[in-house]
Design a protein around this motif. Sequence first.
Motif, PDB file in Angstrom:
ATOM      1  N   TYR A 141       1.930  11.214 -92.875  1.00 27.43           N
ATOM      2  CA  TYR A 141       2.110  10.478 -91.632  1.00 27.43           C
ATOM      3  C   TYR A 141       3.527  10.669 -91.117  1.00 27.43           C
ATOM      4  CZ  TYR A 141       3.971   7.116 -94.995  1.00 27.43           C
ATOM      5  OH  TYR A 141       4.680   6.524 -96.000  1.00 27.43           O
ATOM      6  N   LEU A 142       3.693  10.415 -89.828  1.00 26.79           N
ATOM      7  CA  LEU A 142       4.999  10.469 -89.185  1.00 26.79           C
ATOM      8  C   LEU A 142       5.323   9.078 -88.664  1.00 26.79           C
ATOM      9  CD1 LEU A 142       4.608  13.754 -87.115  1.00 26.79           C
ATOM     10  CD2 LEU A 142       5.978  13.433 -89.188  1.00 26.79           C
ATOM     11  N   VAL A 143       6.541   8.631 -88.896  1.00 26.71           N
ATOM     12  CA  VAL A 143       6.985   7.316 -88.463  1.00 26.71           C
ATOM     13  C   VAL A 143       8.032   7.504 -87.369  1.00 26.71           C
ATOM     14  CG1 VAL A 143       8.066   5.145 -89.185  1.00 26.71           C
ATOM     15  CG2 VAL A 143       6.616   6.417 -90.792  1.00 26.71           C
ATOM     16  N   PHE A 144       7.892   6.719 -86.292  1.00 31.45           N
ATOM     17  CA  PHE A 144       8.804   6.813 -85.156  1.00 31.45           C
ATOM     18  C   PHE A 144       9.327   5.439 -84.781  1.00 31.45           C
ATOM     19  CE2 PHE A 144       5.771  10.244 -84.768  1.00 31.45           C
ATOM     20  CZ  PHE A 144       6.562  11.338 -84.466  1.00 31.45           C
ATOM     21  N   ASP A 145      10.543   5.411 -84.240  1.00 32.66           N
ATOM     22  CA  ASP A 145      11.039   4.215 -83.566  1.00 32.66           C
ATOM     23  C   ASP A 145      10.201   4.109 -82.299  1.00 32.66           C
ATOM     24  OD1 ASP A 145      12.508   2.698 -81.537  1.00 32.66           O
ATOM     25  OD2 ASP A 145      14.199   2.748 -82.922  1.00 32.66           O
ATOM     26  N   GLU A 146       9.508   3.000 -82.142  1.00 27.98           N
ATOM     27  CA  GLU A 146       8.554   2.853 -81.036  1.00 27.98           C
ATOM     28  C   GLU A 146       9.214   2.960 -79.668  1.00 27.98           C
ATOM     29  OE1 GLU A 146       4.887  -0.121 -79.822  1.00 27.98           O
ATOM     30  OE2 GLU A 146       6.371  -0.793 -81.269  1.00 27.98           O
ATOM     31  N   GLN A 147      10.450   2.529 -79.545  1.00 30.11           N
ATOM     32  CA  GLN A 147      11.124   2.527 -78.252  1.00 30.11           C
ATOM     33  C   GLN A 147      11.851   3.834 -77.943  1.00 30.11           C
ATOM     34  OE1 GLN A 147      13.855  -0.720 -77.719  1.00 30.11           O
ATOM     35  NE2 GLN A 147      14.404  -0.093 -75.664  1.00 30.11           N
ATOM     36  N   THR A 148      12.512   4.422 -78.939  1.00 34.39           N
ATOM     37  CA  THR A 148      13.326   5.609 -78.674  1.00 34.39           C
ATOM     38  C   THR A 148      12.606   6.919 -78.963  1.00 34.39           C
ATOM     39  OG1 THR A 148      14.272   5.770 -80.893  1.00 34.39           O
ATOM     40  CG2 THR A 148      15.428   4.339 -79.294  1.00 34.39           C
ATOM     41  N   VAL A 161      13.636   0.266 -96.419  1.00 33.46           N
ATOM     42  CA  VAL A 161      14.734   0.878 -95.684  1.00 33.46           C
ATOM     43  C   VAL A 161      14.195   1.950 -94.749  1.00 33.46           C
ATOM     44  CG1 VAL A 161      16.860   2.214 -95.909  1.00 33.46           C
ATOM     45  CG2 VAL A 161      16.337   0.413 -97.548  1.00 33.46           C
ATOM     46  N   VAL A 162      14.651   1.915 -93.506  1.00 28.09           N
ATOM     47  CA  VAL A 162      14.256   2.895 -92.511  1.00 28.09           C
ATOM     48  C   VAL A 162      15.525   3.552 -91.991  1.00 28.09           C
ATOM     49  CG1 VAL A 162      13.128   3.249 -90.305  1.00 28.09           C
ATOM     50  CG2 VAL A 162      12.313   1.458 -91.821  1.00 28.09           C
ATOM     51  N   THR A 163      15.560   4.891 -92.010  1.00 28.35           N
ATOM     52  CA  THR A 163      16.703   5.607 -91.465  1.00 28.35           C
ATOM     53  C   THR A 163      16.211   6.666 -90.508  1.00 28.35           C
ATOM     54  OG1 THR A 163      16.700   7.200 -93.279  1.00 28.35           O
ATOM     55  CG2 THR A 163      18.134   5.294 -93.523  1.00 28.35           C
ATOM     56  N   SER A 164      17.023   6.984 -89.523  1.00 25.41           N
ATOM     57  CA  SER A 164      16.634   8.042 -88.599  1.00 25.41           C
ATOM     58  C   SER A 164      16.667   9.356 -89.353  1.00 25.41           C
ATOM     59  CB  SER A 164      17.562   8.099 -87.393  1.00 25.41           C
ATOM     60  OG  SER A 164      18.799   8.633 -87.756  1.00 25.41           O
ATOM     61  N   ALA A 165      15.757  10.235 -89.004  1.00 26.94           N
ATOM     62  CA  ALA A 165      15.698  11.537 -89.663  1.00 26.94           C
ATOM     63  C   ALA A 165      16.997  12.303 -89.439  1.00 26.94           C
ATOM     64  CB  ALA A 165      14.504  12.333 -89.159  1.00 26.94           C
ATOM     65  N   ASN A 181      10.967  -1.724 -83.954  1.00 28.69           N
ATOM     66  CA  ASN A 181       9.514  -1.671 -84.019  1.00 28.69           C
ATOM     67  C   ASN A 181       9.146  -0.223 -84.288  1.00 28.69           C
ATOM     68  OD1 ASN A 181       9.015  -4.357 -83.620  1.00 28.69           O
ATOM     69  ND2 ASN A 181       8.667  -4.153 -81.438  1.00 28.69           N
ATOM     70  N   LEU A 182       8.200  -0.035 -85.191  1.00 27.48           N
ATOM     71  CA  LEU A 182       7.796   1.299 -85.601  1.00 27.48           C
ATOM     72  C   LEU A 182       6.391   1.602 -85.115  1.00 27.48           C
ATOM     73  CD1 LEU A 182       8.934   1.009 -89.337  1.00 27.48           C
ATOM     74  CD2 LEU A 182      10.253   1.897 -87.408  1.00 27.48           C
ATOM     75  N   ILE A 183       6.098   2.884 -84.983  1.00 23.81           N
ATOM     76  CA  ILE A 183       4.742   3.352 -84.723  1.00 23.81           C
ATOM     77  C   ILE A 183       4.514   4.530 -85.653  1.00 23.81           C
ATOM     78  CG2 ILE A 183       5.406   4.831 -82.765  1.00 23.81           C
ATOM     79  CD1 ILE A 183       2.637   3.969 -81.509  1.00 23.81           C
ATOM     80  N   VAL A 184       3.342   4.560 -86.283  1.00 25.72           N
ATOM     81  CA  VAL A 184       3.057   5.563 -87.311  1.00 25.72           C
ATOM     82  C   VAL A 184       1.808   6.338 -86.917  1.00 25.72           C
ATOM     83  CG1 VAL A 184       2.627   5.939 -89.765  1.00 25.72           C
ATOM     84  CG2 VAL A 184       4.017   3.987 -89.038  1.00 25.72           C
ATOM     85  N   PHE A 185       1.913   7.652 -87.027  1.00 22.60           N
ATOM     86  CA  PHE A 185       0.792   8.533 -86.728  1.00 22.60           C
ATOM     87  C   PHE A 185       0.423   9.351 -87.962  1.00 22.60           C
ATOM     88  CE2 PHE A 185       2.107   7.544 -82.512  1.00 22.60           C
ATOM     89  CZ  PHE A 185       0.989   7.724 -81.714  1.00 22.60           C
ATOM     90  N   GLY A 223       4.371  -1.894 -85.411  1.00 23.24           N
ATOM     91  CA  GLY A 223       4.972  -3.223 -85.509  1.00 23.24           C
ATOM     92  C   GLY A 223       6.339  -3.169 -86.142  1.00 23.24           C
ATOM     93  N   ARG A 224       6.784  -4.328 -86.600  1.00 21.20           N
ATOM     94  CA  ARG A 224       8.082  -4.423 -87.278  1.00 21.20           C
ATOM     95  C   ARG A 224       7.983  -3.768 -88.646  1.00 21.20           C
ATOM     96  NH1 ARG A 224      11.397  -7.512 -84.213  1.00 21.20           N
ATOM     97  NH2 ARG A 224      10.438  -9.112 -82.942  1.00 21.20           N
ATOM     98  N   THR A 225       9.122  -3.479 -89.234  1.00 14.38           N
ATOM     99  CA  THR A 225       9.182  -2.748 -90.494  1.00 14.38           C
ATOM    100  C   THR A 225       8.291  -3.382 -91.569  1.00 14.38           C
ATOM    101  OG1 THR A 225      11.436  -2.056 -89.990  1.00 14.38           O
ATOM    102  CG2 THR A 225      10.737  -1.850 -92.275  1.00 14.38           C
ATOM    103  N   ALA A 226       8.399  -4.672 -91.785  1.00 13.96           N
ATOM    104  CA  ALA A 226       7.613  -5.340 -92.827  1.00 13.96           C
ATOM    105  C   ALA A 226       6.117  -5.234 -92.539  1.00 13.96           C
ATOM    106  CB  ALA A 226       8.032  -6.802 -92.950  1.00 13.96           C
ATOM    107  N   ASP A 227       5.740  -5.380 -91.273  1.00 13.75           N
ATOM    108  CA  ASP A 227       4.324  -5.278 -90.898  1.00 13.75           C
ATOM    109  C   ASP A 227       3.794  -3.874 -91.143  1.00 13.75           C
ATOM    110  OD1 ASP A 227       4.457  -7.917 -90.067  1.00 13.75           O
ATOM    111  OD2 ASP A 227       4.874  -7.373 -87.969  1.00 13.75           O
ATOM    112  N   VAL A 228       4.593  -2.878 -90.789  1.00 13.69           N
ATOM    113  CA  VAL A 228       4.176  -1.484 -90.978  1.00 13.69           C
ATOM    114  C   VAL A 228       4.064  -1.172 -92.470  1.00 13.69           C
ATOM    115  CG1 VAL A 228       4.922   0.923 -90.695  1.00 13.69           C
ATOM    116  CG2 VAL A 228       4.966  -0.650 -88.749  1.00 13.69           C
ATOM    117  N   LEU A 229       5.015  -1.665 -93.258  1.00 12.15           N
ATOM    118  CA  LEU A 229       4.931  -1.477 -94.711  1.00 12.15           C
ATOM    119  C   LEU A 229       3.621  -2.031 -95.244  1.00 12.15           C
ATOM    120  CD1 LEU A 229       8.454  -2.247 -96.210  1.00 12.15           C
ATOM    121  CD2 LEU A 229       7.045  -0.250 -96.665  1.00 12.15           C
ATOM    122  N   ALA A 230       3.276  -3.234 -94.841  1.00 13.08           N
ATOM    123  CA  ALA A 230       2.032  -3.858 -95.297  1.00 13.08           C
ATOM    124  C   ALA A 230       0.818  -3.052 -94.846  1.00 13.08           C
ATOM    125  CB  ALA A 230       1.949  -5.286 -94.786  1.00 13.08           C
TER     126      ALA A 230
END
Length: 192
Positions: free
Chosen positions: A41-48, A62-66, A9-13, A22-29
Amino acid sequence: MPSDTPPINLIVFAGFKRIAQGRTADVLAQLRGRKDDDTPYLVFDEQTGEPLDFDVHNRAGVVTSAASAGAHDETPRGVGRPRLGVVAREVTLLPRHWDWLNRQPGGASVALRRLVQEASRVNADRDAVRASREATYRFMTAIAGALPGFEEATRALFAGEHERFEALIDAWPADLRTHLQKLSAAGWSTTA
């Protein structure tokens, strides 16, 4: 074959305002539907709390950790029981440790698995507190490092001073503060 890793799950600021979650597809939309596409914007793993490389125009999503962008998985294959999730890795111990392990019922592998399982169970609360604080710190460092009180808030976080932490982040923007409170919630255990 089903994956053992849960979906991210992602969170974007954008600045300090949460603009997608939300999930990757939801955030993309959500991001593709924004009118102000030029806003950084900055994208984060919502949990970690880990910052992620995320290109809204990437059709694959595709989402990869920085931290691991460009890194390759160097895990050796072939040894172990991959279908059972058993992966062989190297462990370095002193000879007396190997002697003790080999004298255990089932041998070294069984004894090591049993020791790790017991340590995981015994330390679960402490591990949850540590993981929560580390996630909060990762997120705070990436997005709030220049805000007033950042260093003191970090000290309060790792000292387990919940009320002080809350007071220090109280003047920070609402969306940022809300996510920090969510990430840090498990970090205030009194048993750690």
